[in-house]
Design an enzyme around this catalytic site. Structure first.
Site, short mmCIF file in Angstrom:
data_model
loop_
_atom_site.label_atom_id
_atom_site.label_comp_id
_atom_site.label_asym_id
_atom_site.label_seq_id
_atom_site.Cartn_x
_atom_site.Cartn_y
_atom_site.Cartn_z
N GLU A 1 19.34 4.61 -23.86
CA GLU A 1 19.06 5.60 -24.90
C GLU A 1 19.43 5.10 -26.29
O GLU A 1 18.85 5.53 -27.29
CB GLU A 1 19.82 6.90 -24.60
CG GLU A 1 19.42 7.60 -23.31
CD GLU A 1 18.00 8.15 -23.36
OE1 GLU A 1 17.40 8.18 -24.45
OE2 GLU A 1 17.50 8.55 -22.30
N ASP B 1 18.05 2.60 -15.41
CA ASP B 1 19.01 2.82 -16.50
C ASP B 1 20.05 3.85 -16.08
O ASP B 1 19.83 4.69 -15.22
CB ASP B 1 18.31 3.23 -17.79
CG ASP B 1 17.03 4.03 -17.57
OD1 ASP B 1 16.80 4.49 -16.44
OD2 ASP B 1 16.26 4.20 -18.52
#
EC number: 3.5.1.47
Length: 385
Positions: free
Chosen positions: A133, A74
């Site tokens: 997130e 990520d």
């Protein structure tokens, strides 16, 4: 030559200086492409998604592929003010890699660099994913058909750094590694009025208090105590002044469970409680849920057994078996669609994840990359598909 530990640390520090929030990782995307362009290109192919412009997929073509193995990292950061006093601290105000995604990306680049020089047996698909997130970048990519054609993924792997484990330690468990999460919003509509005439109003704060009290019994009285679930309401807004009865209240919270079935059960009970209070208080209660891609991270039993057994056998790897955590990760959505394994990489920080003083040890990067390269070579030489 593959990237050295010092070169990986230099890459990580550059990434650390340019943190960007979900779906806004443009500098990060461009820097990743720049680094990847410096690798041998003979067996590499890059794919980008116009509808998800900061995402980046890289195919490493195998010598004799039997499967496509995916590796995901990520890219996004958090709205946190860094307070570490580093020479390479965030240059973007109020944004920081407080969850260590700069570590995640650097480890992935180390693995990709190795296989760009040493052609793998199977095809490898590296997915540099935006918006973990928030905004469910993994789900968005999957729903856009990112993993199709040459970029189809048969099994997926990915890591999350862990400040509570010693630097370079690999941790994993079979079953659920991370909980699934669901946002829940409750809007209570009663009737405002004068504080001196409560009988002419319908107090939304009183209703909210009853709702919160009843919901807290879901975990203690509706769920098997040997199983795990969490309900937290962290925000309550109601009222305008002390002598006016509130006509509306809004609660915002989160549901967490180690299985999707648990999350859905808790959602059902919350909806039932809201329905009952509507009748008993003669009010209106609206319940909103948003799970997005934040499903439980449920590791595939067979693939994870292979992963754990390999790591346990390596004298160069410090492996520990970990317990499930109630934190969330949108890699759970991908593992809900494609079998795979998520694991921990120890980074030994005194500051916690998501905190302004999170400071991972950088010597974990090369250790993590080497351990995963070893595992992927092992996996590619296993007979079964």
């Amino acid at each position: 030559m593959t990237l050295t530990s010092d070169e990986l640390i230099e890459i990580r520090r550059h990434l650390h200086m340019i943190p960007e929030l979900a779906m806004d990782e443009h500098q990060t995307h461009d820097y990743l492409k720049q680094v990847i362009a410096s690798f041998p290109q003979t067996n590499l192919e890059i794919k980008e998604l116009p509808e998800l412009p900061t995402a980046l997929l890289v195919l490493v073509k195998g010598v004799n592929p039997q499967r496509n193995i995916g590796y995901r990292c990520d890219m996004d950061a958090l709205p946190v003010d860094e307070m570490n006093g580093l020479s390479y601290a965030s240059k973007h105000p109020h944004v920081m890699h407080a969850c260590g995604h700069d570590i995640h990306m650097t480890v992935a680049l180390g693995i990709l660099n190795y296989f760009s020089i040493n052609q793998p047996k199977d095809n490898l698909v590296f997915f540099f994913q935006p918006a973990e997130e928030s905004k469910s970048g993994g789900k968005v990519a999957y729903d856009l058909g990112a993993f199709s054609g040459q970029f189809k993924v048969d099994e997926f792997y990915g890591l999350h750094d862990n400040p509570q484990l010693k630097s370079g330690v690999i941790g994993c468990c079979n079953g659920t590694l991370f909980a699934g999460t669901t946002e829940v919003n409750i809007i209570i509509t009663g009737k405002s009025g004068h504080a001196a005439y409560p009988h002419l109003a319908n107090d939304a704060i009183v209703i909210a208090a009853n709702f919160i009290n009843q919901v807290q019994t879901v975990i203690s009285r509706s769920i098997d105590p040997t199983k795990c679930g969490v309900i937290t309401f962290g925000k309550l807004q109601a009222g305008v002044i002390r002598n006016v009865i509130a006509g509306q209240a809004r609660l915002e919270g989160t549901i967490r469970g180690l299985t999707q079935e648990m999350i859905e059960f808790i959602r059902q009970r919350i909806t039932e409680i809201a329905s009952g209070l509507q009748k008993s208080f003669n009010c209106q209660i609206t319940v909103e849920y948003n799970q997005g891609g934040y499903f439980p991270v449920e590791n595939d039993p067979t693939l994870t057994k292979n992963f754990i057994e390999y790591m346990q056998r390596q004298s160069s790897v410090d492996f520990v078996e970990t317990k499930p955590k109630m934190t969330g990760e949108d890699f759970g959505y991908l593992l809900n669609k494609i079998p795979g394994t998520m694991f921990w990489l120890g980074v030994e920080s005194s500051g916690a994840l998501h905190s302004h003083d999170f400071l991972p040890k950088e010597n974990a990067i090369k250790k993590g990359a080497d351990a995963i390269v070893g595992f992927l070579n092992y996996r590619m030489n296993m007979g079964e598909k």
